[in-house]
Design a protein around this motif. Structure first.
Motif, PDB file in Angstrom:
ATOM      1  N   LEU A 262      -6.191  -4.449   7.318  1.00  0.00           N
ATOM      2  CA  LEU A 262      -6.595  -5.856   7.048  1.00  0.00           C
ATOM      3  C   LEU A 262      -7.491  -5.942   5.872  1.00  0.00           C
ATOM      4  CD1 LEU A 262      -6.566  -8.954   7.806  1.00  0.00           C
ATOM      5  CD2 LEU A 262      -8.441  -8.562   9.174  1.00  0.00           C
ATOM      6  N   SER A 263      -7.141  -6.634   4.747  1.00  0.00           N
ATOM      7  CA  SER A 263      -7.877  -6.495   3.583  1.00  0.00           C
ATOM      8  C   SER A 263      -8.701  -7.608   3.481  1.00  0.00           C
ATOM      9  CB  SER A 263      -6.941  -6.459   2.200  1.00  0.00           C
ATOM     10  OG  SER A 263      -6.152  -5.358   2.238  1.00  0.00           O
TER      11      SER A 263
ATOM     12  N   SER B  61      -7.940  -4.014  -3.317  1.00  0.00           N
ATOM     13  CA  SER B  61      -7.270  -2.878  -4.230  1.00  0.00           C
ATOM     14  C   SER B  61      -6.335  -1.737  -3.117  1.00  0.00           C
ATOM     15  CB  SER B  61      -8.244  -2.284  -4.976  1.00  0.00           C
ATOM     16  OG  SER B  61      -9.068  -1.099  -4.257  1.00  0.00           O
ATOM     17  N   PRO B  62      -5.391  -1.378  -3.987  1.00  0.00           N
ATOM     18  CA  PRO B  62      -4.823  -0.142  -3.249  1.00  0.00           C
ATOM     19  C   PRO B  62      -5.643   1.257  -2.999  1.00  0.00           C
ATOM     20  CG  PRO B  62      -3.963  -0.230  -5.536  1.00  0.00           C
ATOM     21  CD  PRO B  62      -4.894  -1.398  -5.493  1.00  0.00           C
TER      22      PRO B  62
ATOM     23  N   ASP C 191      -1.900  -6.454   5.998  1.00  0.00           N
ATOM     24  CA  ASP C 191      -1.548  -6.212   4.427  1.00  0.00           C
ATOM     25  C   ASP C 191      -1.344  -4.874   4.059  1.00  0.00           C
ATOM     26  OD1 ASP C 191      -3.055  -8.676   4.146  1.00  0.00           O
ATOM     27  OD2 ASP C 191      -4.943  -7.904   4.635  1.00  0.00           O
ATOM     28  N   ASP C 192      -1.376  -3.710   4.758  1.00  0.00           N
ATOM     29  CA  ASP C 192      -0.920  -2.232   4.332  1.00  0.00           C
ATOM     30  C   ASP C 192      -0.788  -1.706   5.493  1.00  0.00           C
ATOM     31  OD1 ASP C 192      -0.541  -0.371   2.565  1.00  0.00           O
ATOM     32  OD2 ASP C 192      -2.533   0.152   2.216  1.00  0.00           O
TER      33      ASP C 192
END
Length: 74
Positions: free
Chosen positions: A50-51, A56-57, A29-30
């Motif tokens: 891993l969200s 949210s950012p 995810d990011d």
């Protein structure tokens, strides 16, 4: 589960980002990384996210303190 990657060496590791990309299953995810340098060493910190709970950012890592003095990965 998220993934962390650390490297401390006398030169920048050109394969650091490649190694971080290989952890994509740990966190698709990011991704974030930071390269730091002092007089003797290069310090490379990387994170795959891993969200699950927080989408949210605001969960982007590495995170700096408000004054920019401290850096954290967790």
């Amino acid at each position: 589960m998220c993934g962390l990657l650390f490297s401390i060496s006398s030169d920048l590791n050109s394969k650091f980002e490649e190694a971080l990309d290989k952890q994509i299953r740990r966190g698709p995810d990011d991704m974030g990384y930071e390269f730091l340098q002092n007089k003797k060493f290069f310090i490379q910190l990387g994170f795959r996210r891993l969200s699950i709970e927080d989408l949210s950012p605001k969960g982007h890592q590495p995170m700096y303190s408000l004054d920019g003095r401290y850096l954290i990965l967790f």
